[in-house]
Motif scaffolding. Structure first.
Motif, short mmCIF file in Angstrom:
data_model
loop_
_atom_site.label_atom_id
_atom_site.label_comp_id
_atom_site.label_asym_id
_atom_site.label_seq_id
_atom_site.Cartn_x
_atom_site.Cartn_y
_atom_site.Cartn_z
N VAL A 103 -34.42 -5.28 -46.36
CA VAL A 103 -35.65 -4.60 -46.76
C VAL A 103 -35.55 -4.16 -48.22
O VAL A 103 -34.48 -4.21 -48.82
CB VAL A 103 -35.95 -3.40 -45.83
N THR A 104 -36.67 -3.74 -48.81
CA THR A 104 -36.75 -3.42 -50.23
C THR A 104 -36.78 -1.91 -50.46
O THR A 104 -37.66 -1.22 -49.94
CB THR A 104 -38.03 -4.05 -50.83
N LEU A 105 -35.82 -1.40 -51.21
CA LEU A 105 -35.78 0.03 -51.54
C LEU A 105 -36.99 0.39 -52.37
O LEU A 105 -37.29 -0.24 -53.38
CB LEU A 105 -34.49 0.36 -52.30
N ARG A 106 -37.73 1.43 -51.95
CA ARG A 106 -38.93 1.89 -52.66
C ARG A 106 -38.74 3.27 -53.29
O ARG A 106 -39.29 3.54 -54.33
CB ARG A 106 -40.14 1.92 -51.73
N LYS B 119 -34.19 8.10 -48.15
CA LYS B 119 -34.28 6.78 -48.76
C LYS B 119 -35.41 6.09 -48.02
O LYS B 119 -35.47 6.12 -46.79
CB LYS B 119 -33.01 5.96 -48.56
N SER B 120 -36.33 5.47 -48.75
CA SER B 120 -37.47 4.80 -48.14
C SER B 120 -37.45 3.33 -48.54
O SER B 120 -37.30 3.00 -49.72
CB SER B 120 -38.77 5.45 -48.62
N TYR B 121 -37.58 2.47 -47.54
CA TYR B 121 -37.55 1.03 -47.74
C TYR B 121 -38.85 0.41 -47.21
O TYR B 121 -39.39 0.88 -46.20
CB TYR B 121 -36.40 0.39 -46.97
N GLN B 122 -39.32 -0.65 -47.85
CA GLN B 122 -40.49 -1.38 -47.37
C GLN B 122 -40.03 -2.67 -46.71
O GLN B 122 -39.16 -3.38 -47.23
CB GLN B 122 -41.44 -1.70 -48.52
N ASP C 30 -42.34 0.45 -42.85
CA ASP C 30 -41.36 1.13 -43.69
C ASP C 30 -40.20 1.64 -42.85
O ASP C 30 -40.36 1.94 -41.67
CB ASP C 30 -42.00 2.32 -44.42
N LEU C 31 -39.07 1.76 -43.48
CA LEU C 31 -37.86 2.32 -42.89
C LEU C 31 -37.50 3.55 -43.72
O LEU C 31 -37.39 3.45 -44.95
CB LEU C 31 -36.72 1.31 -42.93
N ILE C 32 -37.36 4.68 -43.07
CA ILE C 32 -37.01 5.91 -43.76
C ILE C 32 -35.67 6.40 -43.20
O ILE C 32 -35.53 6.56 -41.99
CB ILE C 32 -38.08 6.99 -43.58
N VAL C 33 -34.71 6.62 -44.08
CA VAL C 33 -33.41 7.15 -43.69
C VAL C 33 -33.34 8.59 -44.19
O VAL C 33 -33.50 8.84 -45.39
CB VAL C 33 -32.26 6.32 -44.31
N CYS C 34 -33.17 9.52 -43.27
CA CYS C 34 -33.08 10.95 -43.62
C CYS C 34 -31.64 11.27 -44.01
O CYS C 34 -30.73 11.14 -43.20
CB CYS C 34 -33.53 11.80 -42.45
N ASP D 242 -25.15 5.95 -38.48
CA ASP D 242 -24.20 6.68 -39.32
C ASP D 242 -24.53 8.18 -39.36
O ASP D 242 -24.50 8.79 -40.42
CB ASP D 242 -24.16 6.10 -40.73
N ASP D 243 -24.89 8.74 -38.20
CA ASP D 243 -25.21 10.16 -38.07
C ASP D 243 -26.40 10.61 -38.92
O ASP D 243 -26.50 11.77 -39.30
CB ASP D 243 -23.99 11.04 -38.38
N GLN D 244 -27.31 9.67 -39.24
CA GLN D 244 -28.52 9.99 -39.98
C GLN D 244 -29.72 9.54 -39.15
O GLN D 244 -29.68 8.49 -38.50
CB GLN D 244 -28.56 9.29 -41.34
N ALA D 245 -30.81 10.32 -39.19
CA ALA D 245 -32.05 9.92 -38.52
C ALA D 245 -32.65 8.74 -39.26
O ALA D 245 -32.64 8.69 -40.50
CB ALA D 245 -33.02 11.08 -38.49
N VAL D 246 -33.14 7.78 -38.50
CA VAL D 246 -33.77 6.57 -39.05
C VAL D 246 -35.15 6.47 -38.43
O VAL D 246 -35.28 6.51 -37.20
CB VAL D 246 -32.93 5.32 -38.72
N ILE D 247 -36.18 6.34 -39.26
CA ILE D 247 -37.56 6.29 -38.79
C ILE D 247 -38.19 4.97 -39.23
O ILE D 247 -38.13 4.61 -40.40
CB ILE D 247 -38.37 7.47 -39.36
N PHE D 248 -38.79 4.28 -38.26
CA PHE D 248 -39.52 3.05 -38.54
C PHE D 248 -41.00 3.38 -38.42
O PHE D 248 -41.44 3.90 -37.38
CB PHE D 248 -39.15 1.96 -37.53
N THR D 249 -41.79 3.13 -39.47
CA THR D 249 -43.21 3.45 -39.43
C THR D 249 -44.02 2.21 -39.11
O THR D 249 -43.67 1.10 -39.49
CB THR D 249 -43.70 4.03 -40.77
N HIS D 250 -45.12 2.45 -38.40
CA HIS D 250 -46.07 1.39 -38.06
C HIS D 250 -47.45 1.91 -38.42
O HIS D 250 -47.93 2.89 -37.83
CB HIS D 250 -46.02 1.08 -36.56
N LYS D 251 -48.10 1.29 -39.42
CA LYS D 251 -49.45 1.73 -39.81
C LYS D 251 -50.44 1.40 -38.72
O LYS D 251 -50.34 0.36 -38.07
CB LYS D 251 -49.85 1.06 -41.12
N LYS D 252 -51.37 2.29 -38.52
CA LYS D 252 -52.39 2.08 -37.48
C LYS D 252 -53.52 1.26 -38.02
O LYS D 252 -53.82 1.21 -39.15
CB LYS D 252 -52.92 3.42 -36.99
#
Length: 77
Positions: A13-16, A23-26, A42-46, A67-77
Motif C-alpha cells: 500500500v501507499t504511505l499517505r 501512519k495512514s496508507y492508501q 485506507d489502512l491506519i496503524v495507531c 505488532d501490538d498496535q491497533a490496525v484499522i481498515f476503512t471502507h468508504k460507504k
C-alpha cells in the motif's frame, strides 16, 4: 490477523500520512481486507495508545492488531 503477513501488506500500500500518533496508507492496488474480504480504502496503524481519530467521512471499519498496535481498515460507504 495472525495469518496475514503484515509487513507484506504494508509494502503493497501507499504511505499517505505519518505523524506521532498514526501512519495512514492508501490501498492503491485493490488489496482485500483481511477481516471481511472486501477491498479496503485506507489502512491506519495507531502508533500511540490511546489514539484518537477525527473522521471527516462516514466509514465502515474493520479492526485488528499487528505488532501490538491497533490496525484499522476503512471502507468508504
Amino acid at each position: 490477523m495472525d495469518d496475514v503477513d503484515f509487513d507484506e501488506l504494508v509494502a503493497s500500500v501507499t504511505l499517505r500520512e505519518e505523524n506521532q500518533a498514526i501512519k495512514s496508507y492508501q490501498n492503491t492496488v485493490a488489496i482485500s481486507c483481511p477481516a471481511c474480504g472486501s477491498q479496503f480504502d485506507d489502512l491506519i496503524v495507531c502508533k500511540e495508545n490511546p489514539t484518537s481519530l477525527n473522521l471527516s467521512k462516514q466509514l465502515d471499519l474493520c479492526v485488528g492488531s499487528a505488532d501490538d498496535q491497533a490496525v484499522i481498515f476503512t471502507h468508504k460507504k
